[in-house]
Design an enzyme around this catalytic site. Sequence first.
Site, PDB file in Angstrom:
ATOM      1  N   TRP B 341      -5.551  -8.075   2.665  1.00  0.00           N
ATOM      2  CA  TRP B 341      -4.977  -7.440   1.474  1.00  0.00           C
ATOM      3  C   TRP B 341      -3.551  -7.940   1.246  1.00  0.00           C
ATOM      4  O   TRP B 341      -3.127  -8.179   0.116  1.00  0.00           O
ATOM      5  CB  TRP B 341      -4.975  -5.920   1.635  1.00  0.00           C
ATOM      6  CG  TRP B 341      -4.405  -5.199   0.440  1.00  0.00           C
ATOM      7  CD1 TRP B 341      -5.080  -4.831  -0.680  1.00  0.00           C
ATOM      8  CD2 TRP B 341      -3.044  -4.785   0.244  1.00  0.00           C
ATOM      9  NE1 TRP B 341      -4.237  -4.205  -1.570  1.00  0.00           N
ATOM     10  CE2 TRP B 341      -2.977  -4.169  -1.026  1.00  0.00           C
ATOM     11  CE3 TRP B 341      -1.884  -4.870   1.004  1.00  0.00           C
ATOM     12  CZ2 TRP B 341      -1.798  -3.637  -1.535  1.00  0.00           C
ATOM     13  CZ3 TRP B 341      -0.706  -4.347   0.489  1.00  0.00           C
ATOM     14  CH2 TRP B 341      -0.680  -3.745  -0.767  1.00  0.00           C
ATOM     15  N   HIS B 342      -2.822  -8.110   2.347  1.00  0.00           N
ATOM     16  CA  HIS B 342      -1.433  -8.557   2.203  1.00  0.00           C
ATOM     17  C   HIS B 342      -1.336 -10.008   1.765  1.00  0.00           C
ATOM     18  O   HIS B 342      -0.362 -10.401   1.135  1.00  0.00           O
ATOM     19  CB  HIS B 342      -0.664  -8.362   3.515  1.00  0.00           C
ATOM     20  CG  HIS B 342      -0.244  -6.944   3.713  1.00  0.00           C
ATOM     21  ND1 HIS B 342      -1.038  -6.029   4.348  1.00  0.00           N
ATOM     22  CD2 HIS B 342       0.869  -6.281   3.336  1.00  0.00           C
ATOM     23  CE1 HIS B 342      -0.420  -4.860   4.361  1.00  0.00           C
ATOM     24  NE2 HIS B 342       0.741  -4.977   3.750  1.00  0.00           N
ATOM     25  N   GLY B 343      -2.315 -10.789   2.097  1.00  0.00           N
ATOM     26  CA  GLY B 343      -2.258 -12.184   1.672  1.00  0.00           C
ATOM     27  C   GLY B 343      -3.422 -12.978   2.220  1.00  0.00           C
ATOM     28  O   GLY B 343      -3.951 -12.664   3.283  1.00  0.00           O
TER      29      GLY B 343
END
Lengths: 374, 489
Positions: B341-343
């Site tokens: 989700w963060h990257g």
Amino acid sequence: MLKALKDFFFQRDWAIIFSVLIGLELILQLGFYKPFLKKNSYAANINLVTSKAIETKESLNPNVLVLGTSIAFEGISLPILNETLARKGIRVQTLAVRASELVVQHAILQKYLAEFPNVKQIVHIMEPGMPWVDRDTLTDPTLVMLSEVSPWQSNQFIYDFEYKSKVTDLLSVSLKTISYRKDFADFLLNTSDRIKYLSKRSKEEKTSWVHDNDTIESIEGYHLKDLQDCLDRLGPNGQTSIPSDSNPDHKRMVYETCLVSIGVPKESQSTTESDRYFRRLKKNYKLVLDKGIRITNIMAPYSSLLFIYNDSNKMKVWEEGLKYALDGRQKLDLIDLQKSLGSIDNGTYCYDLIHLNAKGKEIFTQKLIEALNY
Amino acid sequence: MLFNSSQFLIFFLFTLIIGNLLQNKWQRLFFLIASYYFYMGWEPSDIKCGTGVISDLYCNYGINPYLGILLFSTFVDYWAGIGIEKADLKNKRQLKWLCLLSSLLVNIGTLGFFKYTNFILGVINDLGILEITEFPKIVLPVGISFYTFQSMSYTIDIYFGKMSPRKSILDFALYVAFFPQLVAGPIVRAGVFFRDLDNRLKVDADSLRWGFCMILIGFTRKIVFADNLARVVDYTFANHALLNPIEIWTGALAFGWQIYFDFAGYTDIAIGVARIFGFQFDPNFNFPMSCRNIADHWTKWHISFSTWIRDYIYIPLGGSRVGPFRYCLNLFATWLFAGLWHGAAYHYVSWGLWQGFMLLCHKLYSSTSLPQFFEKKSQRFYLIWARIFTMFCLAFGFVMFRAENMTKALEMMKSLVFINEVTLYRYENYRFGILLIICYITSYYFSKRPIGKMISDKDWRFPLFVLVNTFMILLFGVTENQSFLYFQF
């Protein structure tokens, strides 16, 4: 909601908050903090130059004023100049301030020129083609210095000198709480050093001269081939060792001036920026010429690594620009001393690419005396 | 539009005053238009004029094309919500499932396309399945990870009967796009938002005072702490090869604090602004950097996200009420998702798995009698040690989070555990080490004293609070306009 907003903003707490902020601003505007400014900071420096000039105006009674920025400040020795020229009746004082753009010089002239009624000549040390001479955005040093000289008039100067200003710039010039913010922070972080400096300063002997450059470091030991070589070898990833006439701080300064110099405009012909510069200069010179003072322009020397930028075409643009600034009210009196410290390698006289060291200062001052030919 | 820009100040005052002169649906419509305007203030940095319809829209008319994605997601989820309810009433389970699936596919598909296309192509490349020499240039629309999650939670909640769909598309669109939370969270649950939308909280002088203090402390956290720490962080991650382990640990710890101050600062401002508009968002951070263990940390860090993955991934997978193997699988699947989700990059995946690993270790450790033993021996010493140990474990993970790629992260991690050749006699960024100790102590102090209570306790505390924050911003604030770190997610 509107009632809530009214209740919120009309509570007594805001009166306390604003009283504190306004009280502090008043104290600062009245100049109570000036003696505590950090040594060599832009604010302290401009105050030192102007106050020294005013303090000694009776005793020295100057008839020549030096105007300019870093090279004029670091590269000219007033003691040598005055000692040599005294017998010819020439008395020189300086209003040159390190890192002062034309707008700052204008503010200085506007405020202090009338204090020197016997001045007959202004020697203006020019730094042709340097990237900072024709900026259109305001930098922190310029804002801080304008705030010191004339906080309330400077917004007009900023407009007149065609800067793209932001609201924060205008606030920063007018409000000392904002203008001094970095100085306050430094005071808090380095309290002991600042107190030590203050106690040392009170014991210092007073001289007639504001500054006499005594730096011994030079760029000679680095044997720089060109700007790129400087960036490669002196940058964070460079492995160059520090020569005997240098130190880590000096190495960093040299690198920083290389970084600045790489941005020097390459165009030889006139540009929007150079045209703007001469429009600004015209405003400065109007102040001087209105008082019947003669202007002598000196092209200042700097490191030979920068010679590549100022070819004959660019110098022609500068000559034309200076004539435009003088507005036909005086014949151009231009002396080119760019190569006065040597035309091939002058590293031994340069502290970094754009500042002279003590040796450079002495030679340049002598050359200037010869060139002025009193 | 950045919260720390002068445009936002004008926008905020204008929206506040005009919005409060209007009522009911006109007010909601105004807030919605204002929110879209706020979103359009984001300038996609990679857009090149004259390269197509999207760039022409932006360059010639100032229309941010990525607003279309937000509108599309809003329409699909609105109709999916209505569809789920209708299918439920008619007892059509397949249709109900199809409605939910369409919502999930649109949201995950959009997010996947913008965020993961290049990552997937990279993995295919790395595995040698295909040889891709040129990757497409895809600009990640700001806030997409936040509003798609917010939208998805809405349809999932309706599917599981936890709430009814909103009949007014205006209300739903406002829920998705409400500007304080639009670009970097918090991920507000539909129930909370509609509760406040239907019964707007009274905005009186006290709530304005509280909202103002939240905004002010948010700016202090961002401009004073995060942006100053950014200097040592940027330097450390750019020059790690020249630094020794102590300096790299300082940089890694500083990054933990930087991202905390940056993100917590943003959400403080968002929460403060929302409160002034009559919405009470739940806190998103609760002093997570001084926690005694990793489980505790994740109850206090990015709470709206950690509860989201708990409620919509971890618990539906079975949570901890399963066998040991399945528990590990659930835990790592959840944290793998959190990392992604963060990257879309290996280093984010590794960071997510590191969180899972720490939580597993903590679970195993907690099931032994060691914690009680140590606490009995010396509770104070044990708690101090536990907090410091947790912070260093987090910092180790933050290296993976911050490094641009896994190769760099591994290099730095080797240095952190003294595997690389080292020289220890130097500590050039010691000033930041001192700053980190100050951050830690003040964070611990304020974790016991909520701001709301602090400023309402005594008369002199509000002016003092305002003056202290104002002077901190004035003296130590970094004034160059810096973007918020979480905008990139």
